[in-house]
Design a protein around this motif. Structure first.
Motif, PDB file in Angstrom:
ATOM      1  N   GLY A  41      50.986  38.348  35.227  1.00 13.92           N
ATOM      2  CA  GLY A  41      52.024  39.662  35.444  1.00 13.92           C
ATOM      3  C   GLY A  41      50.735  40.484  34.895  1.00 13.92           C
ATOM      4  O   GLY A  41      50.746  41.974  36.045  1.00 13.92           O
ATOM      5  N   ARG A  42      50.568  40.516  34.152  1.00 11.88           N
ATOM      6  CA  ARG A  42      49.451  41.884  33.597  1.00 11.88           C
ATOM      7  C   ARG A  42      48.208  41.863  34.398  1.00 11.88           C
ATOM      8  O   ARG A  42      47.591  43.345  34.547  1.00 11.88           O
ATOM      9  CB  ARG A  42      48.797  41.481  31.801  1.00 11.88           C
ATOM     10  N   LEU A  43      47.528  40.728  35.239  1.00  9.63           N
ATOM     11  CA  LEU A  43      46.771  40.887  36.332  1.00  9.63           C
ATOM     12  C   LEU A  43      46.863  41.180  37.128  1.00  9.63           C
ATOM     13  O   LEU A  43      46.404  42.090  37.703  1.00  9.63           O
ATOM     14  CB  LEU A  43      46.132  38.974  36.439  1.00  9.63           C
ATOM     15  N   GLU A  44      48.239  40.985  37.844  1.00  6.52           N
ATOM     16  CA  GLU A  44      49.427  41.699  39.241  1.00  6.52           C
ATOM     17  C   GLU A  44      48.912  43.034  38.693  1.00  6.52           C
ATOM     18  O   GLU A  44      48.383  43.729  39.409  1.00  6.52           O
ATOM     19  CB  GLU A  44      50.260  40.837  39.278  1.00  6.52           C
ATOM     20  N   LYS A  45      49.869  43.914  37.483  1.00  4.44           N
ATOM     21  CA  LYS A  45      49.528  44.907  37.976  1.00  4.44           C
ATOM     22  C   LYS A  45      48.352  46.177  37.671  1.00  4.44           C
ATOM     23  O   LYS A  45      48.010  47.338  37.902  1.00  4.44           O
ATOM     24  CB  LYS A  45      50.371  45.237  35.866  1.00  4.44           C
ATOM     25  N   LEU A  46      47.326  44.885  37.028  1.00  8.33           N
ATOM     26  CA  LEU A  46      45.978  45.835  36.949  1.00  8.33           C
ATOM     27  C   LEU A  46      45.161  45.519  38.355  1.00  8.33           C
ATOM     28  O   LEU A  46      44.593  47.327  38.740  1.00  8.33           O
ATOM     29  CB  LEU A  46      45.087  44.792  35.739  1.00  8.33           C
ATOM     30  N   HIS A  47      44.907  44.840  38.824  1.00  7.87           N
ATOM     31  CA  HIS A  47      44.419  44.266  40.259  1.00  7.87           C
ATOM     32  C   HIS A  47      45.074  44.240  41.378  1.00  7.87           C
ATOM     33  O   HIS A  47      44.852  44.213  42.749  1.00  7.87           O
ATOM     34  CB  HIS A  47      43.557  42.992  40.289  1.00  7.87           C
ATOM     35  N   GLY A  48      46.311  44.040  41.309  1.00  3.85           N
ATOM     36  CA  GLY A  48      47.520  43.964  42.804  1.00  3.85           C
ATOM     37  C   GLY A  48      47.513  42.124  43.006  1.00  3.85           C
ATOM     38  O   GLY A  48      47.055  41.140  42.226  1.00  3.85           O
ATOM     39  N   ARG A  49      48.622  42.267  43.167  1.00  2.78           N
ATOM     40  CA  ARG A  49      49.166  40.476  43.612  1.00  2.78           C
ATOM     41  C   ARG A  49      48.780  39.946  44.825  1.00  2.78           C
ATOM     42  O   ARG A  49      48.835  38.494  44.025  1.00  2.78           O
ATOM     43  CB  ARG A  49      51.100  40.704  44.381  1.00  2.78           C
ATOM     44  N   ILE A  50      48.502  40.654  45.464  1.00  2.00           N
ATOM     45  CA  ILE A  50      47.267  39.892  46.289  1.00  2.00           C
ATOM     46  C   ILE A  50      46.108  39.188  46.297  1.00  2.00           C
ATOM     47  O   ILE A  50      45.780  38.034  46.368  1.00  2.00           O
ATOM     48  CB  ILE A  50      47.331  40.796  47.880  1.00  2.00           C
TER      49      ILE A  50
END
Length: 50
Positions: free
Chosen positions: A27-36
């Protein structure tokens, strides 16, 4: 929350299971870099490991 090895124990909050720890990390990675980007990156890592 991110914590460092020298933070006091009162600030150190760990998840109760490995699964929730992984969910929090992703979740933290998705916030930083985007889900795709995160989905594609881990997809390529999964394919490359077989």
């Amino acid at each position: 929350m991110l914590w460092r090895s020298f933070d006091p124990l009162s600030r150190t909050v760990l998840q109760t299971t490995v699964g929730t720890s992984v969910d929090l990390l992703l979740g933290r990675l998705e916030k930083l870099h985007g889900r795709i980007l995160v989905c594609h990156a881990f997809g390529y890592l999964t394919l490359g490991g077989s």
